[in-house]
Design an enzyme around this catalytic site. Structure first.
Site, PDB file in Angstrom:
ATOM      1  N   ILE A 176       8.815 -14.817 -10.296  1.00 45.27           N
ATOM      2  CA  ILE A 176      10.084 -15.539 -10.258  1.00 45.27           C
ATOM      3  C   ILE A 176      10.739 -15.472 -11.633  1.00 45.27           C
ATOM      4  O   ILE A 176      10.273 -16.101 -12.585  1.00 45.27           O
ATOM      5  CB  ILE A 176       9.861 -17.020  -9.861  1.00 45.27           C
ATOM      6  CG1 ILE A 176       9.008 -17.116  -8.589  1.00 45.27           C
ATOM      7  CG2 ILE A 176      11.193 -17.727  -9.709  1.00 45.27           C
ATOM      8  CD1 ILE A 176       9.617 -16.535  -7.353  1.00 45.27           C
ATOM      9  N   GLU A 177      11.803 -14.688 -11.732  1.00 44.80           N
ATOM     10  CA  GLU A 177      12.448 -14.501 -13.037  1.00 44.80           C
ATOM     11  C   GLU A 177      13.817 -15.160 -13.105  1.00 44.80           C
ATOM     12  O   GLU A 177      14.490 -15.110 -14.114  1.00 44.80           O
ATOM     13  CB  GLU A 177      12.547 -12.998 -13.362  1.00 44.80           C
ATOM     14  CG  GLU A 177      11.162 -12.365 -13.463  1.00 44.80           C
ATOM     15  CD  GLU A 177      11.197 -10.873 -13.780  1.00 44.80           C
ATOM     16  OE1 GLU A 177      12.206 -10.404 -14.317  1.00 44.80           O
ATOM     17  OE2 GLU A 177      10.202 -10.190 -13.474  1.00 44.80           O
TER      18      GLU A 177
END
Ligand SMILES: *[C@@H]1O[C@H](CO)[C@@H](O)[C@H](O)[C@H]1NC(C)=O
Ligand SMILES: *[C@@H]1O[C@H](CO)[C@@H](O)[C@H](O)[C@H]1NC(C)=O
Length: 399
Positions: A176-177
């Site tokens: 999850i960026e």
């Protein structure tokens, strides 16, 4: 009669041998020489539009030998799209062909490919997120429902729409960026309740950046147990402090993550990995981004694997089956300075069997450059041909 019983004895030892080596090849979360390589985004193709020969292939192409142990599929990049269903993006391999009323691609043609990899003992997981993902939960309850969706669409649950058909993936990876951290811990906790009731092993991993704290992933990493984290760095083992102090799972494995495009020389990465492993019990192996780059870059994945192999996976020191009384080299050529060797090639030099880590020419095995890995002394004694043949084939499969 004597011949017959000897032959039977050989067959028995052959099957034992085959069994032992098959197990040794499988992904084993307890080991410290795993190689995890992301597949799905055709990273090489994205930057090399004129080299289609090296664009990403179907996933099973990367499972032909024992270089890679874990393949996170990248990415499920949108959590909530048309019809409330997620979206997946596999670059050149699968796009469009949506299930009715959704923007979720039907990639069921990949089911046999995924199963081929799994049958070889590799794990294939689903990576959620990516650099351009739309991966935000409004609250914990929405995250919990999404965990149910993931379980039903990709893992051990059931659904009328399954993007990979009856292939059951081996777990989930959180990359999850973007977005917020809301709900991520609740998502993993809910997923774990499904997993704990299942007979099959599932793995939950995360791919944080090497900046502590790990931005959006931090609260989830501190709150729930992960099996492994693939840290996106290569020369700073920033994961161990977290693993040993903050992680709810003190046995969590930490992988060194690197690009497979050659921007880090393979020998440098191997040296870092081997040194790190000698210092930190949390070390689990190396993660690479991504499969297409690794293959285009002269099998970087295989070079790394060969460089970090340990006993039990064809690595140095006593890894050969005792039944053979050592390494058989009867069919292996001697090293020659004028031959160009590729990663995985084997030669005999000064009575030892050596395996090439990567391409080299005129580089003496055992020399300071480290182009060759020493597999130990060679036994040239005559062994029953059938047993040798079996061993040789297995070794060939491994490379
Ligand atoms: C996994 O690796 C550990 C540590 O090397 C070993 O003790 C165990 O037997 C292995 N498990 C399998 C199934 O090979
Ligand atoms: C912690 O990590 C280890 C190593 O990956 C794994 O075997 C174990 O199942 C994990 N424990 C939990 C509670 O997730």
């Amino acid at each position: 009669m004597k011949l017959f019983s000897t032959f039977r004895g050989l067959l028995a030892s052959c099957s034992l041998l085959a069994l032992g080596i098959t197990q040794a090849l499988a992904f084993n979360n307890s080991r410290q020489d795993n190689v995890a390589v992301y597949w799905g985004q055709d990273s090489y193709g994205a930057t090399h539009p004129n080299d289609p020969a090296h664009w990403q292939k179907v996933i099973s192409e990367y499972c032909q030998d024992d270089a890679i142990d874990a393949l996170p599929i990248a990415f499920l990049n949108v959590f909530f799209s048309t019809g409330g269903m997620p979206e997946i993006n596999l670059a050149n391999t699968c796009s469009g062909n949506f299930f009715p009323g959704t923007s979720l691609s039907n990639c069921q043609f990949l089911a046999p490919n995924i199963k081929t990899c799994q049958a070889k003992g590799k794990i294939v997981t689903l990576s959620l997120g990516g650099a351009s993902g739309s991966t935000t939960f409004t609250d914990d309850s929405q995250a919990q429902k999404f965990a149910d969706t993931i379980w039903n669409l990709f893992l051990g649950g059931t659904s009328s729409i399954r993007p990979f058909g009856d292939a059951i993936l081996d777990g989930v990876d959180l990359d999850i960026e973007s977005g917020s951290s809301t709900g991520l811990a609740a998502f993993v906790t809910r997923l774990r309740t499904h997993i704990s009731g299942a007979a099959k092993m599932y793995y939950v991993t995360a791919a944080p950046q090497c900046v502590y704290p790990y931005a959006r992933l931090q609260s989830a990493l501190d709150a729930v147990a992960f099996d492994a984290i693939y840290v996106q760095f290569y020369n700073n083992y920033c994961g161990d402090t977290w693993a040993k102090t903050k992680s709810p799972n003190k046995s969590v494995k930490v992988y060194i993550g690197a690009l497979a495009d050659g921007s880090i020389n393979a020998k440098t990465l191997i040296d870092i990995a081997v040194e790190t492993r000698s210092k930190y019990s949390s070390f689990g192996g190396v993660m690479l981004w991504d499969a297409s780059e690794a293959v285009a870059n002269n099998r970087y994945d295989l070079a790394i694997k060969n460089g970090i192999r340990q006993k039990g996976r064809g690595g140095p020191a006593g890894s050969m089956p005792a039944s053979l009384g050592g390494i058989q080299c009867a069919h292996v050529p001697s090293w020659k300075p004028d031959v160009a060797y590729r990663g995985g090639d084997k030669v005999i030099y000064k009575g030892h069997l050596w395996i090439a880590r990567w391409w080299s020419q005129a580089s003496v095995p055992g020399g300071i450059v480290g182009d060759w890995l020493d597999l130990g002394p060679c036994v040239r004694a005559a062994v029953p041909e059938i047993e040798f043949q079996r061993y040789y084939e297995v070794q060939e499969d491994m490379h």
